[in-house]
Design an enzyme around this catalytic site. Structure first.
Site, PDB file in Angstrom:
ATOM      1  N   TRP A  99      -5.235  -4.178  11.911  1.00 45.27           N
ATOM      2  CA  TRP A  99      -4.901  -3.820  10.529  1.00 45.27           C
ATOM      3  C   TRP A  99      -4.627  -5.071   9.708  1.00 45.27           C
ATOM      4  O   TRP A  99      -5.043  -5.175   8.551  1.00 45.27           O
ATOM      5  CB  TRP A  99      -3.725  -2.856  10.478  1.00 45.27           C
ATOM      6  CG  TRP A  99      -4.029  -1.536  11.116  1.00 45.27           C
ATOM      7  CD1 TRP A  99      -3.438  -1.009  12.224  1.00 45.27           C
ATOM      8  CD2 TRP A  99      -5.031  -0.580  10.709  1.00 45.27           C
ATOM      9  NE1 TRP A  99      -3.998   0.211  12.529  1.00 45.27           N
ATOM     10  CE2 TRP A  99      -4.978   0.500  11.622  1.00 45.27           C
ATOM     11  CE3 TRP A  99      -5.964  -0.541   9.669  1.00 45.27           C
ATOM     12  CZ2 TRP A  99      -5.817   1.614  11.524  1.00 45.27           C
ATOM     13  CZ3 TRP A  99      -6.808   0.561   9.568  1.00 45.27           C
ATOM     14  CH2 TRP A  99      -6.732   1.617  10.481  1.00 45.27           C
ATOM     15  N   ASP A 166       2.951  -4.460   5.356  1.00 43.48           N
ATOM     16  CA  ASP A 166       2.365  -3.172   5.725  1.00 43.48           C
ATOM     17  C   ASP A 166       3.342  -2.529   6.713  1.00 43.48           C
ATOM     18  O   ASP A 166       3.521  -3.024   7.820  1.00 43.48           O
ATOM     19  CB  ASP A 166       0.994  -3.425   6.376  1.00 43.48           C
ATOM     20  CG  ASP A 166       0.327  -2.142   6.893  1.00 43.48           C
ATOM     21  OD1 ASP A 166       0.974  -1.080   6.880  1.00 43.48           O
ATOM     22  OD2 ASP A 166      -0.842  -2.230   7.310  1.00 43.48           O
ATOM     23  N   LYS A 190       1.846   8.405   9.415  1.00 41.53           N
ATOM     24  CA  LYS A 190       2.471   8.036  10.680  1.00 41.53           C
ATOM     25  C   LYS A 190       3.908   8.583  10.767  1.00 41.53           C
ATOM     26  O   LYS A 190       4.327   9.028  11.802  1.00 41.53           O
ATOM     27  CB  LYS A 190       2.478   6.514  10.860  1.00 41.53           C
ATOM     28  CG  LYS A 190       1.145   5.836  10.572  1.00 41.53           C
ATOM     29  CD  LYS A 190       0.149   5.919  11.707  1.00 41.53           C
ATOM     30  CE  LYS A 190      -1.274   5.577  11.327  1.00 41.53           C
ATOM     31  NZ  LYS A 190      -1.521   4.279  10.761  1.00 41.53           N
TER      32      LYS A 190
HETATM   33  C1  LIG Z   1      -2.856   3.543  10.221  1.00 44.41           C
HETATM   34  C2  LIG Z   1      -2.612   2.190   9.679  1.00 44.41           C
HETATM   35  C3  LIG Z   1      -3.302   1.695   8.553  1.00 44.41           C
HETATM   36  C4  LIG Z   1      -4.420   2.464   7.880  1.00 44.41           C
HETATM   37  O1  LIG Z   1      -3.964   3.491   7.126  1.00 44.41           O
HETATM   38  P1  LIG Z   1      -4.979   4.388   6.236  1.00 44.41           P
HETATM   39  O2  LIG Z   1      -4.014   5.196   5.445  1.00 44.41           O
HETATM   40  O3  LIG Z   1      -5.805   5.183   7.187  1.00 44.41           O
HETATM   41  O4  LIG Z   1      -5.799   3.486   5.398  1.00 44.41           O
HETATM   42  C5  LIG Z   1      -2.962   0.455   8.081  1.00 44.41           C
HETATM   43  N1  LIG Z   1      -2.007  -0.296   8.670  1.00 44.41           N
HETATM   44  C6  LIG Z   1      -1.334   0.140   9.762  1.00 44.41           C
HETATM   45  C7  LIG Z   1      -0.287  -0.721  10.369  1.00 44.41           C
HETATM   46  C8  LIG Z   1      -1.618   1.391  10.296  1.00 44.41           C
HETATM   47  O5  LIG Z   1      -0.954   1.831  11.380  1.00 44.41           O
END
Ligand SMILES: *Cc1c(COP(=O)(O)O)cnc(C)c1O
Length: 357
Positions: A99, A166, A190
């Site tokens: 990511w 993030d 999540k």
């Molecule tokens: C799942 C995830 C993403 C991607 O998220 P989307 O909403 O599918 O774009 C980005 N960063 C992390 C750390 C993730 O776990």
């Protein structure tokens, strides 16, 4: 048989969230209409948006000067919105996984990107330390929890340039000092809501410092001004997020969640470290995630991987297959996962060991 949901994302949500959202889809607050068929500008939905933003701020103790937004496009759209809004010529990124890499790739279209450190050499099984952050970078980007590899940055860094994080897979899992960050974002699927929104916490006075032309929908200022309703927002995930926030508050907030998450993680890591058939992939305990727990068959037991997967699946464990880049197993232990599910997985691991030895 009870199912134990260890999926990495979309993932387990509180029953409270699912039930209330299902009810609102059938009859939204007694309007006789579905949540899906009413105006987002009607007073009922405006109240949902306001309460969700307020509760988000309350639970994370967000100081004055920050805004909370719920935007379409997931965390992945944020990878591009960040450089659009913050990058003039140079940005620094910490490479802790897939990511982080995807975020870095977008920034490269806007200027110079410095990768300050990387743990790619060992399939990202640790968090790099002791690196320098260029003082002239416009911001430093980190991924606090690496969903795929099971590593986590557990502290809020003190640095001299804007910090952007993030937090897709660890938001609301622990208290955070928001004042250390310029922007925090993540996909909701999540720990918060069904997919369809990204949450963004942004410090307003950090905006407006680049000369980039920013497309209207990708400009944070558009969404701040529009109260996160510049265009039609994803109403169902936002309604569900509000339910999760209410549930979180009733559980005692992020402090209580943190205690429970650490407790759940300790139970599983202890089994991984003491059961001779298994071993953890993240060796430095300080870097281990409390949200995504990765493990593999121990040396000499590799041949049992498929058999353990079948054994655990037959006992109701769902979603424990590791990401294909790591292999083995990954148990995601998000806020809504009860300790009982972790104990059920541990019981499986013990029973399997007893059968084989
Ligand atoms: C799942 C995830 C993403 C991607 O998220 P989307 O909403 O599918 O774009 C980005 N960063 C992390 C750390 C993730 O776990």
């Amino acid at each position: 048989m009870k199912k134990h949901n260890f999926y990495a994302g979309p993932s387990i949500l509180p029953e409270f969230t699912i039930k209330n959202t299902a009810d609102a889809i059938l009859d939204f607050y007694g309007t006789g209409l579905s949540l899906m068929e009413v105006s987002h500008r009607g007073k009922e939905f405006v109240a949902v948006m306001d309460e969700a933003q307020d509760l988000f701020k309350e639970l994370l103790n967000i100081p004055e000067g920050y805004h909370v937004l719920f935007l379409g496009g997931g965390a992945s759209t944020q990878f591009a919105m960040i450089p659009f809004n913050f990058m003039s010529k140079k940005a620094a990124y910490l490479n802790t996984g897939a990511w982080a890499n995807k975020a870095t790739k977008e920034a490269k279209g806007f200027g110079e990107v410095i990768e300050v450190a990387s743990s790619a050499d060992t399939t990202y099984n640790y968090i790099p330390k002791g690196y320098d952050i260029p003082a002239d970078a416009d911001y430093f980007h980190i991924t606090t929890n690496n969903t795929i590899y099971g590593t986590e940055i557990h502290n809020d860094m003190d640095i001299n340039i804007p910090l952007i994080a993030d937090m897709s897979s660890d938001i609301f899992s622990r208290p955070i000092d928001i004042s250390k960050y310029t922007l925090i974002y993540g996909g909701a699927q999540k720990n918060l809501a069904p997919s369809g929104i990204a949450f963004v916490i942004v410090k307003e006075d950090a905006l407006g410092k680049t000369d980039n032309f920013i497309p209207t929908m990708l400009d944070y200022k558009t969404h701040i001004k529009g109260g996160s309703m510049f265009n039609t927002p994803p109403v169902v995930p936002i309604f569900a997020a509000l339910q999760t926030l209410k549930w979180l508050k009733a559980q005692g907030g992020v402090e209580a969640m943190y205690k429970r998450n650490v407790d759940k993680a300790n139970v599983l890591y202890t089994e991984i470290d003491t059961n001779p058939m298994f071993k953890g992939t993240v060796l430095d305990k300080a870097d281990r995630s409390i949200m995504n727990i990765c493990f593999v068959m121990n040396d000499g037991y590799e041949q049992y991987e498929k058999e353990f997967m079948e054994f655990a699946t037959a006992k109701g464990m769902i979603g424990i297959k590791g990401h294909r880049s790591v292999g083995g197993f990954r148990a995601s232990t998000y806020n809504a996962l009860p300790k009982e599910s972790v104990e059920a997985l541990v019981a499986c691991m013990q029973e399997f060991k007893n059968q084989k030895s």
